[in-house]
Design an enzyme around this catalytic site. Sequence first.
Site, PDB file in Angstrom:
ATOM      1  N   GLY A  28       0.812  -1.218   0.000  1.00 39.37           N
ATOM      2  CA  GLY A  28       0.000   0.000   0.000  1.00 39.37           C
ATOM      3  C   GLY A  28       0.838   1.256   0.000  1.00 39.37           C
ATOM      4  O   GLY A  28       2.018   1.252   0.352  1.00 39.37           O
ATOM      5  N   LEU A  29       0.221   2.341  -0.402  1.00 38.30           N
ATOM      6  CA  LEU A  29       0.881   3.637  -0.424  1.00 38.30           C
ATOM      7  C   LEU A  29       1.106   4.140   1.001  1.00 38.30           C
ATOM      8  O   LEU A  29       0.463   3.662   1.947  1.00 38.30           O
ATOM      9  CB  LEU A  29       0.032   4.633  -1.204  1.00 38.30           C
ATOM     10  N   PRO A  30       1.998   5.108   1.183  1.00 35.56           N
ATOM     11  CA  PRO A  30       2.186   5.681   2.520  1.00 35.56           C
ATOM     12  C   PRO A  30       0.900   6.319   3.046  1.00 35.56           C
ATOM     13  O   PRO A  30       0.031   6.733   2.282  1.00 35.56           O
ATOM     14  CB  PRO A  30       3.276   6.741   2.290  1.00 35.56           C
ATOM     15  N   ALA A  31       0.791   6.374   4.369  1.00 31.31           N
ATOM     16  CA  ALA A  31      -0.354   6.993   5.064  1.00 31.31           C
ATOM     17  C   ALA A  31      -1.658   6.254   4.792  1.00 31.31           C
ATOM     18  O   ALA A  31      -2.734   6.855   4.814  1.00 31.31           O
ATOM     19  CB  ALA A  31      -0.494   8.464   4.689  1.00 31.31           C
ATOM     20  N   ARG A  32      -1.565   4.954   4.550  1.00 31.50           N
ATOM     21  CA  ARG A  32      -2.777   4.147   4.338  1.00 31.50           C
ATOM     22  C   ARG A  32      -3.063   3.224   5.512  1.00 31.50           C
ATOM     23  O   ARG A  32      -3.913   2.343   5.413  1.00 31.50           O
ATOM     24  CB  ARG A  32      -2.648   3.324   3.049  1.00 31.50           C
ATOM     25  N   SER A  66       1.042   0.396   9.052  1.00 34.05           N
ATOM     26  CA  SER A  66       1.682   0.156  10.350  1.00 34.05           C
ATOM     27  C   SER A  66       0.643  -0.021  11.447  1.00 34.05           C
ATOM     28  O   SER A  66       0.834  -0.823  12.372  1.00 34.05           O
ATOM     29  CB  SER A  66       2.623   1.311  10.693  1.00 34.05           C
ATOM     30  N   ASP A  74       6.645  -5.179   6.989  1.00 38.36           N
ATOM     31  CA  ASP A  74       5.949  -3.899   6.943  1.00 38.36           C
ATOM     32  C   ASP A  74       6.698  -2.949   6.008  1.00 38.36           C
ATOM     33  O   ASP A  74       7.756  -2.426   6.349  1.00 38.36           O
ATOM     34  CB  ASP A  74       5.862  -3.316   8.350  1.00 38.36           C
ATOM     35  N   CYS A 121      -6.886   3.371   0.953  1.00 37.93           N
ATOM     36  CA  CYS A 121      -7.603   4.439   1.653  1.00 37.93           C
ATOM     37  C   CYS A 121      -8.210   5.398   0.635  1.00 37.93           C
ATOM     38  O   CYS A 121      -7.493   6.011  -0.161  1.00 37.93           O
ATOM     39  CB  CYS A 121      -6.662   5.186   2.594  1.00 37.93           C
ATOM     40  N   GLU A 152     -15.615 -16.603  35.383  1.00 42.40           N
ATOM     41  CA  GLU A 152     -14.288 -16.837  35.933  1.00 42.40           C
ATOM     42  C   GLU A 152     -13.732 -18.182  35.485  1.00 42.40           C
ATOM     43  O   GLU A 152     -14.485 -19.111  35.157  1.00 42.40           O
ATOM     44  CB  GLU A 152     -14.358 -16.781  37.469  1.00 42.40           C
ATOM     45  N   HIS A 198     -13.938 -11.052  36.147  1.00 41.29           N
ATOM     46  CA  HIS A 198     -13.186 -11.708  37.211  1.00 41.29           C
ATOM     47  C   HIS A 198     -11.686 -11.592  36.943  1.00 41.29           C
ATOM     48  O   HIS A 198     -11.273 -11.155  35.870  1.00 41.29           O
ATOM     49  CB  HIS A 198     -13.606 -13.168  37.319  1.00 41.29           C
TER      50      HIS A 198
END
Length: 664
Positions: free
Chosen positions: A148-152, A155, A289, A321, A527, A595
């Site tokens: 993917g492209l950056p800022a999508r 990470s 990544d 995005c 529990e 619990h």
Amino acid sequence: MISRLAAAASNSNTAPSSPSLAGNGPNGLVSRTVPRHHDLLLPPPATTQPPSFGNALRALQHDVDGGSQPGSQPSTGPPSVAYGSMPSTAPGSPRIPPLRQNSGTTTPRVRPHATTLNIPGMTRSRASPDGRIPDRDVASKLVIIMVGLPARGKSYITKKLHRYLQWQQHDTRIFNVGNRRRIAAGIKSPVKGAPTSAPRDDSPTRAATILLHGPSPPHIVVQDEPTKLDLNGPPLTKQQLHEAMDQSAKFFDPKNQCAARLREQVALETLDELLDYLLHRGGAVGILDATNSTLQRRQLLVEHIRQREPKLGILFIESVCTDKNLLEANMRLKLSGPDYKDKDPLKSLEDFKERVRAYESAYQPLGEWEENNDLQYIQMIDVGRKVVHYRLKGFLSGGIASYLTTFNLSPRQIWITRHGQSIDNQQHKLGGDSELTEAGHVYGQALYRFITQKRKEWLVEQETKRAQSSFPPVPGDHTPPYPEPYQDLEDKNFCVWTSMLKRTVETAEYFDADDDYDVKAWEMLNELNAGTFEGMTYDEIAHKYPEEYRKRAKDKLQYIYPGVGGEGYLQVISRLRDMVREIERITDHVLIISHRSVCRVLMAYFMDLTRDDIADLDMPLGILYAIEPKPYGIEFHAYKYDEATEWFHELPEYKPQRTVDRNS
């Protein structure tokens, strides 16, 4: 056919002799004859009038049963042949345990072993006694390649995926190409999880050596062969070398051949470290990544993986995005990253947009090539609003796809606490279903008043942030806006989830009386079941069952309580898997009243704790945790109940710690 059977029964003395079998009897070896079964179906020899049909059937039944039974009429026909085996009077033979062998053939096994799901604590096999993916089951291991492209949000996705898989006890690591690229360029990265095996020599000098003289064998490759990439070329000028080392947008321009050679070298070195982790250090999932936005880069990675180990699973995850608000928030977040830290935000934003345009000029999304080569992939559009699957194979890939569909970036709060004090708590007893003490009821009332107050404060805070958010940012402003700023925050529901047990249901009684809260009881929040030890104290267990007490103290995570219904922490993790997905999916606020063991497991997920910390995490009564998901992770707060003031006070320096008082 029936007439043949009757004739065979009456003329069996004329049948051909059968092979003799020797057997041990009380008097030594004895011989007996056993007829061939098909002899009964041969045409009978010529004979006189056959006996009656009833007599023939009785004679045949007599032979099958091995003789006459008490109370039965003797057969009137001729004597029958011995049919079946005589009962043996030999002593029983000792049991011979089975030997491990190949079935059906004497040649060694050449096909790969079956690759099915492995769940720690829920599955076991000879190769994997603990239920994790064994080293020999390479085909069940997974290389995840982000695209993917950056800022999508790549990470963001990798960090959440790493946290989820680690929580599910699958050994997982993220290998970030950008971190290694910054190291090679001489930029120190503060990002957690940078390659641990990064070179220690002078980074700019090493990068220049790669560009001028071609690659040397990677530092982290365990095989003898070097990375298959030819970087030899004519000597570079000082200007070319300077441009190659420049980490601005020019570095990511596809026309910058020098920088492209360095980026590919760094990507393959990072991939080799990932493969070393999977093949030689017991890893189950390795996440690469990086942008990997060109078809040529993805082909290079797939070829390199298959040269090292052709059976390894490969899964591409592409983040797309299209939402402008989400993209703006992601870009703002990048301004506080290592590439732009302490730099002018306006200039940094313009440089980052130029970097994105450089990637877009060569971007090739997943599609035809991956499908033609039978490669599985997942496409996430706008961080989970739309998810596309192709050719998913295996338990891990399916589980990952299901988890990715739960993502949302809606502003909300997640609260976690134990119930108020119960009668069994006073007596230090395990499990049970006792009611609250008077102090426990007071805690429930204080919890209701505090949550109601914090709910109002949160709404005011969010409205203020939305009014003050601006894009592009002003100098000194690095706070990213929420990607969903136009949602009506007042319409959010507030859910309260409890277990089925009395002490949690009673703690939520004040919420249940308020129509502004939605209260629901979940059996999966019950529990941990202590099996035979339900209702006992730790001291009683240590006295009556010292061996079990020692086994649990040695490995609390793997330990399972004996008896019907007995559980361990791994079983709790398994039954809470769907609960975590639901928490990630909903856009409403939620308060979980449960619990100690359940709260430990849930907090281990949100705080990304290791498996060694889960079973010993300090989780006393009277502590309230607040988790607020953000586009960059979570915002965390801890509050402690003050019995004197019947109110909660924040613990600003709170850090997870080991349990000191097991009865708290």
